[in-house]
Structures are given as structure tokens and as C-alpha cells.
Design a protein around this motif. Sequence first.
Motif, PDB file in Angstrom:
ATOM      1  N   THR A  26      38.482  34.318  38.715  1.00 46.44           N
ATOM      2  CA  THR A  26      37.253  34.511  39.485  1.00 46.44           C
ATOM      3  C   THR A  26      36.080  34.783  38.543  1.00 46.44           C
ATOM      4  O   THR A  26      36.143  35.677  37.702  1.00 46.44           O
ATOM      5  CB  THR A  26      37.408  35.677  40.462  1.00 46.44           C
ATOM      6  N   ALA A  27      35.038  33.976  38.675  1.00 44.87           N
ATOM      7  CA  ALA A  27      33.875  34.089  37.793  1.00 44.87           C
ATOM      8  C   ALA A  27      32.829  33.064  38.230  1.00 44.87           C
ATOM      9  O   ALA A  27      33.104  32.196  39.064  1.00 44.87           O
ATOM     10  CB  ALA A  27      34.269  33.821  36.346  1.00 44.87           C
ATOM     11  N   VAL A  28      31.661  33.176  37.628  1.00 42.50           N
ATOM     12  CA  VAL A  28      30.684  32.097  37.710  1.00 42.50           C
ATOM     13  C   VAL A  28      30.963  31.160  36.537  1.00 42.50           C
ATOM     14  O   VAL A  28      31.055  31.615  35.390  1.00 42.50           O
ATOM     15  CB  VAL A  28      29.238  32.625  37.651  1.00 42.50           C
ATOM     16  N   GLY A  74      30.673  42.137  34.967  1.00 38.59           N
ATOM     17  CA  GLY A  74      30.896  43.170  33.964  1.00 38.59           C
ATOM     18  C   GLY A  74      31.505  42.683  32.669  1.00 38.59           C
ATOM     19  O   GLY A  74      31.824  43.494  31.796  1.00 38.59           O
ATOM     20  N   LYS A  75      31.673  41.371  32.541  1.00 35.49           N
ATOM     21  CA  LYS A  75      32.282  40.827  31.329  1.00 35.49           C
ATOM     22  C   LYS A  75      31.332  39.861  30.639  1.00 35.49           C
ATOM     23  O   LYS A  75      30.387  39.362  31.241  1.00 35.49           O
ATOM     24  CB  LYS A  75      33.600  40.126  31.671  1.00 35.49           C
ATOM     25  N   GLN A  76      31.637  39.594  29.372  1.00 36.79           N
ATOM     26  CA  GLN A  76      30.830  38.642  28.632  1.00 36.79           C
ATOM     27  C   GLN A  76      31.197  37.210  29.014  1.00 36.79           C
ATOM     28  O   GLN A  76      32.323  36.941  29.458  1.00 36.79           O
ATOM     29  CB  GLN A  76      31.059  38.833  27.127  1.00 36.79           C
TER      30      GLN A  76
END
Length: 116
Positions: free
Chosen positions: A90-92, A42-44
Motif C-alpha cells: 500500500t502506497a502512492v 510516514g516513509k521515504q
Amino acid sequence: QVQLVESGGGSVQAGGSLRLSCVASGIIFRINTMAWYRQAPGKQRELVAAITRGITTNYADSVKGRFTISRDNARNTVYLEMNRLKPEDTAVYYCNSKTVDLKEYWGQGTQVTVSS
């Protein structure tokens, strides 16, 4: 063309550490800057850290003092050492390269999950 392959993602508890690696192949002699970006749901996508061939670095404020980017030009590899990880990390995570003629390439991404 430049090909980028990331490795080293995974799951870790808050406060833990991970080390990401990205190996470049192809027209690597044209690479100037290598960087790590991340994108949370949900984020850029945002810049995490970047390093030039001249070993100048810059970091997002949110990771300063916790993450370290480094580069081994002989191995065509860029690393991201991540310490004191937080759930918001936490992210890709994506490896990125920019060539001297400003062409940009991306890796396929590696998931980093930090649990509280």
C-alpha cells in the motif's frame, strides 16, 4: 520537458493483482530509464522497479517475483504488473523518467491500497 501520466491504481484485497500504466509525452526521445517508485505514509519514497531503453530491469528485493516492469517504446508507455499484492505494498506509486542528460521527471502518483 517530459510529462508523465499514471493510471491503474485502486483498492484490492491481499493476493490480488493490479496493473499500473504510465504514458510519457514531450521530449520522449531523450528518455533513457523509466521507473516506478512508491511512498507509503510516514516513509521515504523508494524505488520499486526500473527499466532502461535497452530493456534492462531491476527490482526492489521486496517485489522480486511478484512485480514485473515492462516498456512499450512505440506507445511511450511503461507498465507495472503487480501480482500477489500484500498490505505492505500500500502506497502512492509514482512514475519516473530519467533522460540521457540526467534530468528527472515525475508523474502525479496513483494510490494503491491492499487490504488484508
